[in-house]
Design a protein around this motif. Structure first.
Motif, PDB file in Angstrom:
ATOM      1  N   LEU A 162      13.110  10.047   8.011  1.00 32.17           N
ATOM      2  CA  LEU A 162      13.270   8.631   7.655  1.00 32.17           C
ATOM      3  C   LEU A 162      11.902   7.948   7.511  1.00 32.17           C
ATOM      4  CD1 LEU A 162      15.325   6.252   7.314  1.00 32.17           C
ATOM      5  CD2 LEU A 162      14.913   5.780   9.729  1.00 32.17           C
ATOM      6  N   PHE A 163      11.063   8.097   8.540  1.00 34.09           N
ATOM      7  CA  PHE A 163       9.749   7.448   8.474  1.00 34.09           C
ATOM      8  C   PHE A 163       8.867   8.094   7.396  1.00 34.09           C
ATOM      9  CE2 PHE A 163      10.727   6.219  12.992  1.00 34.09           C
ATOM     10  CZ  PHE A 163      10.820   4.862  12.727  1.00 34.09           C
ATOM     11  N   GLY A 164       9.018   9.406   7.245  1.00 34.66           N
ATOM     12  CA  GLY A 164       8.262  10.105   6.201  1.00 34.66           C
ATOM     13  C   GLY A 164       8.633   9.578   4.835  1.00 34.66           C
ATOM     14  N   PHE A 165       9.939   9.356   4.644  1.00 34.71           N
ATOM     15  CA  PHE A 165      10.395   8.834   3.349  1.00 34.71           C
ATOM     16  C   PHE A 165       9.825   7.434   3.096  1.00 34.71           C
ATOM     17  CE2 PHE A 165      13.523   6.422   0.855  1.00 34.71           C
ATOM     18  CZ  PHE A 165      13.410   7.130  -0.328  1.00 34.71           C
ATOM     19  N   ILE A 166       9.847   6.604   4.145  1.00 34.41           N
ATOM     20  CA  ILE A 166       9.297   5.238   3.993  1.00 34.41           C
ATOM     21  C   ILE A 166       7.814   5.328   3.605  1.00 34.41           C
ATOM     22  CG2 ILE A 166       8.728   3.084   5.217  1.00 34.41           C
ATOM     23  CD1 ILE A 166      11.278   3.551   6.896  1.00 34.41           C
ATOM     24  N   ALA A 167       7.089   6.206   4.298  1.00 30.36           N
ATOM     25  CA  ALA A 167       5.651   6.339   4.015  1.00 30.36           C
ATOM     26  C   ALA A 167       5.418   6.843   2.586  1.00 30.36           C
ATOM     27  CB  ALA A 167       5.023   7.306   5.026  1.00 30.36           C
ATOM     28  N   LEU A 168       6.178   7.842   2.169  1.00 27.81           N
ATOM     29  CA  LEU A 168       5.974   8.415   0.833  1.00 27.81           C
ATOM     30  C   LEU A 168       6.348   7.420  -0.266  1.00 27.81           C
ATOM     31  CD1 LEU A 168       7.313  12.060   1.338  1.00 27.81           C
ATOM     32  CD2 LEU A 168       4.948  11.294   1.258  1.00 27.81           C
ATOM     33  N   VAL A 169       7.459   6.720  -0.065  1.00 25.29           N
ATOM     34  CA  VAL A 169       7.857   5.723  -1.070  1.00 25.29           C
ATOM     35  C   VAL A 169       6.820   4.605  -1.133  1.00 25.29           C
ATOM     36  CG1 VAL A 169       9.546   3.905  -1.535  1.00 25.29           C
ATOM     37  CG2 VAL A 169      10.323   6.208  -1.089  1.00 25.29           C
ATOM     38  N   SER A 170       6.267   4.246   0.029  1.00 21.95           N
ATOM     39  CA  SER A 170       5.243   3.194   0.041  1.00 21.95           C
ATOM     40  C   SER A 170       4.020   3.630  -0.753  1.00 21.95           C
ATOM     41  CB  SER A 170       4.823   2.867   1.481  1.00 21.95           C
ATOM     42  OG  SER A 170       5.940   2.512   2.228  1.00 21.95           O
ATOM     43  N   ILE A 171       3.597   4.867  -0.545  1.00 27.39           N
ATOM     44  CA  ILE A 171       2.455   5.381  -1.320  1.00 27.39           C
ATOM     45  C   ILE A 171       2.807   5.371  -2.806  1.00 27.39           C
ATOM     46  CG2 ILE A 171       1.020   7.428  -1.775  1.00 27.39           C
ATOM     47  CD1 ILE A 171       1.406   8.119   1.256  1.00 27.39           C
ATOM     48  N   GLY A 172       4.033   5.813  -3.113  1.00 25.59           N
ATOM     49  CA  GLY A 172       4.494   5.824  -4.504  1.00 25.59           C
ATOM     50  C   GLY A 172       4.486   4.423  -5.104  1.00 25.59           C
ATOM     51  N   LEU A 173       4.924   3.418  -4.327  1.00 22.15           N
ATOM     52  CA  LEU A 173       4.966   2.029  -4.817  1.00 22.15           C
ATOM     53  C   LEU A 173       3.563   1.508  -5.107  1.00 22.15           C
ATOM     54  CD1 LEU A 173       7.455  -0.194  -2.794  1.00 22.15           C
ATOM     55  CD2 LEU A 173       7.354   0.146  -5.253  1.00 22.15           C
ATOM     56  N   PHE A 174       2.650   1.810  -4.192  1.00 22.02           N
ATOM     57  CA  PHE A 174       1.255   1.399  -4.382  1.00 22.02           C
ATOM     58  C   PHE A 174       0.715   2.002  -5.688  1.00 22.02           C
ATOM     59  CE2 PHE A 174      -3.120   3.002  -3.806  1.00 22.02           C
ATOM     60  CZ  PHE A 174      -3.796   1.797  -3.859  1.00 22.02           C
ATOM     61  N   LEU A 175       0.992   3.288  -5.885  1.00 19.73           N
ATOM     62  CA  LEU A 175       0.494   3.969  -7.087  1.00 19.73           C
ATOM     63  C   LEU A 175       1.204   3.457  -8.342  1.00 19.73           C
ATOM     64  CD1 LEU A 175       0.218   7.630  -5.744  1.00 19.73           C
ATOM     65  CD2 LEU A 175      -1.623   5.986  -6.065  1.00 19.73           C
ATOM     66  N   ALA A 176       2.497   3.136  -8.197  1.00 20.71           N
ATOM     67  CA  ALA A 176       3.248   2.617  -9.349  1.00 20.71           C
ATOM     68  C   ALA A 176       2.628   1.311  -9.834  1.00 20.71           C
ATOM     69  CB  ALA A 176       4.704   2.403  -8.969  1.00 20.71           C
ATOM     70  N   GLY A 177       2.303   0.435  -8.866  1.00 18.62           N
ATOM     71  CA  GLY A 177       1.669  -0.835  -9.232  1.00 18.62           C
ATOM     72  C   GLY A 177       0.332  -0.603  -9.898  1.00 18.62           C
ATOM     73  N   TRP A 178      -0.442   0.275  -9.320  1.00 18.86           N
ATOM     74  CA  TRP A 178      -1.769   0.592  -9.863  1.00 18.86           C
ATOM     75  C   TRP A 178      -1.634   1.174 -11.282  1.00 18.86           C
ATOM     76  CZ3 TRP A 178      -5.640   4.410  -7.037  1.00 18.86           C
ATOM     77  CH2 TRP A 178      -6.891   4.306  -7.643  1.00 18.86           C
ATOM     78  N   ALA A 179      -0.670   2.099 -11.431  1.00 26.13           N
ATOM     79  CA  ALA A 179      -0.483   2.755 -12.732  1.00 26.13           C
ATOM     80  C   ALA A 179      -0.123   1.737 -13.820  1.00 26.13           C
ATOM     81  CB  ALA A 179       0.607   3.821 -12.628  1.00 26.13           C
ATOM     82  N   LEU A 180       0.585   0.682 -13.414  1.00 23.90           N
ATOM     83  CA  LEU A 180       0.971  -0.351 -14.389  1.00 23.90           C
ATOM     84  C   LEU A 180      -0.239  -1.003 -15.052  1.00 23.90           C
ATOM     85  CD1 LEU A 180       3.808  -2.716 -13.139  1.00 23.90           C
ATOM     86  CD2 LEU A 180       3.763  -1.343 -15.205  1.00 23.90           C
ATOM     87  N   THR A 181      -1.350  -1.023 -14.331  1.00 26.15           N
ATOM     88  CA  THR A 181      -2.529  -1.747 -14.834  1.00 26.15           C
ATOM     89  C   THR A 181      -3.533  -0.800 -15.504  1.00 26.15           C
ATOM     90  OG1 THR A 181      -3.706  -1.493 -12.752  1.00 26.15           O
ATOM     91  CG2 THR A 181      -2.345  -3.453 -12.979  1.00 26.15           C
ATOM     92  N   ILE A 182      -3.188   0.475 -15.613  1.00 24.35           N
ATOM     93  CA  ILE A 182      -4.124   1.442 -16.208  1.00 24.35           C
ATOM     94  C   ILE A 182      -3.738   1.695 -17.666  1.00 24.35           C
ATOM     95  CG2 ILE A 182      -4.918   3.843 -16.094  1.00 24.35           C
ATOM     96  CD1 ILE A 182      -4.655   3.725 -13.118  1.00 24.35           C
ATOM     97  N   LYS A 183      -4.757   1.676 -18.520  1.00 21.11           N
ATOM     98  CA  LYS A 183      -4.462   1.812 -19.961  1.00 21.11           C
ATOM     99  C   LYS A 183      -4.331   3.268 -20.398  1.00 21.11           C
ATOM    100  CE  LYS A 183      -6.432  -2.506 -21.630  1.00 21.11           C
ATOM    101  NZ  LYS A 183      -7.041  -3.105 -20.435  1.00 21.11           N
ATOM    102  N   ASN A 184      -5.165   4.156 -19.864  1.00 22.66           N
ATOM    103  CA  ASN A 184      -5.146   5.553 -20.314  1.00 22.66           C
ATOM    104  C   ASN A 184      -4.700   6.507 -19.209  1.00 22.66           C
ATOM    105  OD1 ASN A 184      -6.102   4.916 -22.843  1.00 22.66           O
ATOM    106  ND2 ASN A 184      -8.241   5.150 -22.251  1.00 22.66           N
ATOM    107  N   ASN A 185      -3.826   7.420 -19.557  1.00 20.32           N
ATOM    108  CA  ASN A 185      -3.350   8.466 -18.646  1.00 20.32           C
ATOM    109  C   ASN A 185      -2.882   7.942 -17.286  1.00 20.32           C
ATOM    110  OD1 ASN A 185      -4.138  10.431 -20.583  1.00 20.32           O
ATOM    111  ND2 ASN A 185      -6.230  10.281 -19.829  1.00 20.32           N
ATOM    112  N   PRO A 186      -2.008   6.924 -17.252  1.00 24.08           N
ATOM    113  CA  PRO A 186      -1.621   6.374 -15.939  1.00 24.08           C
ATOM    114  C   PRO A 186      -0.870   7.370 -15.063  1.00 24.08           C
ATOM    115  CG  PRO A 186      -0.245   5.460 -17.679  1.00 24.08           C
ATOM    116  CD  PRO A 186      -1.305   6.252 -18.357  1.00 24.08           C
ATOM    117  N   TRP A 187      -0.219   8.381 -15.676  1.00 24.22           N
ATOM    118  CA  TRP A 187       0.595   9.292 -14.859  1.00 24.22           C
ATOM    119  C   TRP A 187      -0.244  10.259 -14.022  1.00 24.22           C
ATOM    120  CZ3 TRP A 187       1.449   8.657 -20.089  1.00 24.22           C
ATOM    121  CH2 TRP A 187       0.701   9.485 -20.916  1.00 24.22           C
TER     122      TRP A 187
END
Lengths: 291, 278
Positions: A162-187
């Motif tokens: 449960l806590f691992g999932f929260i931590a991983l999704v949080s990291i994913g959310l942070f990266l998702a936000g960051w990826a939104l602002t990147i113009k080239n190769n965001p993935w």
């Protein structure tokens, strides 16, 4: 006369979460029929695991019940779940924007975008769990590893997951936000962080192989805590022999994982809001880089 | 003022198409340096992960060399899988495929151009990965013949890209499943081709069966020619492996031509040329 449906209020977070989980599962699985999907879910993780098995075989022989190898194998299998969740949340937003080109419709819909992404993460976790169970069952049956499903410490495994999932999704959310602002190769963000985690989490080899006596790289992200805890829960005796965080008890590790997951969730919520505002201001919500 | 347009046909059109399609593969990728960086970075990180795994297992130093060689060759495999086999699928997704089909040139020339461009640009990345891996992990080579080694490498690459050209036409029939199918092939090929260990480990017949993938024979021969253990790790003698690689080159290039003609007709008949995301 056709029935008139009146939406007098926004769908709540729970409804958004359920629908996005269902949608995420459809994206993960409905590209083919059930039979091919099951083959895909089995062949892919087993081939990855088999590379490690053969590497061990050529060096050490067929002693697959050796605790050192059991820890390696389990860490490798569990690590697949990290990549699944982080990449599906971080890559999911880019997939919606660039591949399906539906992100703009999600933004105009009355839903909470981070909740939507969490739902996508749960669907990926479900797919990853299927692969994990297959890989672990393969090891127990064919490699005769000392994995006994009756001896799994569920009281440790469930909160750790449960806590691992929260931590991983949080990291994913942070990266998702960051990826939104990147113009080239965001993935590449999701993939890059997954690669980084491989070295700082002790997925296959302890931190000492990479960093010698330094332990601090293992305290930057909570992925190492999660991997060690789940190993200790799945194979209690063997998991404790893994040479990472040996000075910490199960409860201390669980406490650290819980603390990190709450902190990472806070950071992810704040940063996602910041990146989201930047992406809206710069017109990047419906940007298509066409790579 | 009128501009005279010279219509190309025959071999001139074929050659110009090959050059035209190879050009963006070489020059285009160099224009996006962060793409170039990540094309080197991911196989390199993957390779380092496997080297450290061997070091954790206290494997002999020569196995580290096998991983470095396999890591460099993995750049070609990723290129063939994601930029050859799936390329027509990507082109369909971005709407270019129908333009290729209606253009008055040969699809074989387009695939050949992609292959030549891909070989050149990937060779640059593979050299960087090999160089960094060798320097970082102090890999020792004992090359018996540079010319034979180079010949084996070239045969392996021609056969591999021929295989990529053949499978590209198969991907014409795929839609959303294309990405997953390509993904599905990635780890099993890395396992059975022996990217990180001698393919001999599987035994003779499984090793021979895995030789349908040109990387299996190519890397096996290269390991025999480049490392001190030589023939001890080889599945077959180098001479036999060279003959097999020549056979694979001919087979895949002919199969690519046949498959392309067949699949193109089939895809047009099934209405899948411009059908994205279904």
């Amino acid at each position: 006369m056709a029935e008139q449906v009146i939406f007098d209020k926004k769908p709540g977070a729970w409804r958004t979460f359920c629908v996005s989980t269902w949608l995420g599962w459809q994206i993960e699985s409905n590209w083919t029929d059930l039979f091919v999907f099951l083959i895909y879910s089995i062949v892919w993780p087993l081939s990855r695991a088999a590379i490690l098995v053969v590497m061990y075989l050529v060096i050490r022989g067929a002693d697959f019940s050796n605790p050192e190898f059991v820890n390696m194998y389990l860490g490798n299998a569990l690590f697949g779940l990290i990549g699944n969740v982080v990449n599906s949340v971080a890559g999911g937003i880019i997939e919606e924007r660039e591949h399906y080109r539906t992100l703009k419709y999600l933004y105009v819909a009355p839903i909470h975008i981070p909740t939507y992404l969490v739902g996508r993460g749960v669907a990926a976790m479900a797919g990853g769990l299927l692969s994990l169970v297959t890989t672990v069952a393969f090891a127990a049956v064919f490699l005769h590893m000392p994995i006994n499903f009756g001896q799994i410490n569920w009281l440790l495994l469930i909160p750790a997951m449960l806590f691992g999932f929260i931590a991983l999704v949080s990291i994913g959310l942070f990266l998702a936000g960051w990826a939104l602002t990147i113009k080239n190769n965001p993935w590449v963000l999701g993939q890059s962080f997954s690669s980084l985690f491989f070295f700082v989490s002790g997925a296959v080899f302890p931190l000492s192989v990479v960093f010698g006596n330094w332990e601090w790289p293992g305290y930057i992200f909570p992925v190492g805590f999660w991997l060690v805890l789940t190993r200790r829960a799945i194979v209690p005796g063997v998991g404790h022999s893994f040479q990472m965080y040996t000075q910490l008890s199960d409860l201390q590790l669980l406490g650290l994982l819980a603390l990190y997951s709450v902190v990472f969730l806070g950071i992810a919520t704040l940063t996602f809001r910041m990146f989201d505002r930047k992406a809206r201001e710069e017109g990047m919500i419906d940007m298509v880089s066409n790579y | 003022m009128e501009t005279k347009v010279i219509k190309q046909d025959g071999w001139r059109l074929f050659a110009r198409t090959v050059i035209g399609r190879a050009y963006p593969r070489v020059v285009g990728t160099l224009r996006d340096l962060n793409w170039l960086f990540f094309d080197v970075f991911f196989p390199l990180v993957n390779m380092i992960g496997y080297v450290l795994t061997y070091q954790a297992l206290k494997a002999p130093q020569e196995y580290v060399g096998f991983v470095v060689l396999g890591g460099a060759m993995s750049a070609f495999w990723f290129n063939v899988l994601w930029s050859m086999s799936t390329q027509l699928y990507w082109e369909k997704e971005t709407g270019n495929l129908s333009l290729y089909i209606v253009s008055p040139t040969s699809m074989m020339a387009i695939l050949l151009g992609m292959a030549l461009g891909g070989m050149l640009s990937t060779a640059l990345r593979a050299v960087v990965i090999l160089g960094i891996g060798t320097w970082l992990f102090h890999v020792q080579y004992a090359v018996t013949s540079f010319w034979v080694l180079f010949a084996v490498f070239m045969l392996m690459i021609i056969a591999l890209y021929g295989m990529g050209m053949m499978t590209a036409s198969l991907f014409l029939l795929f839609n959303r499943e294309g990405w997953h199918i390509a993904n599905l092939f990635e780890p099993p090929v890395m396992l059975f081709s022996g990217f990180y260990f001698p393919v001999k480990t599987f035994g003779f017949w499984p090793g021979v069966a895995a030789s349908i993938i040109p990387l299996t024979m190519g890397m096996d021969a290269m390991r025999q020619l480049a490392f001190p253990s030589g023939e001890a790790t080889g599945l077959l003698p180098v001479r036999t492996e060279i003959i097999v690689l020549v056979g694979l080159c001919v087979f895949y290039l002919l199969a690519a031509r046949w498959f392309l003609a067949y699949m193109e007709k089939l895809a047009i008949r099934q209405g899948k040329i411009s059908d994205r995301l279904s």
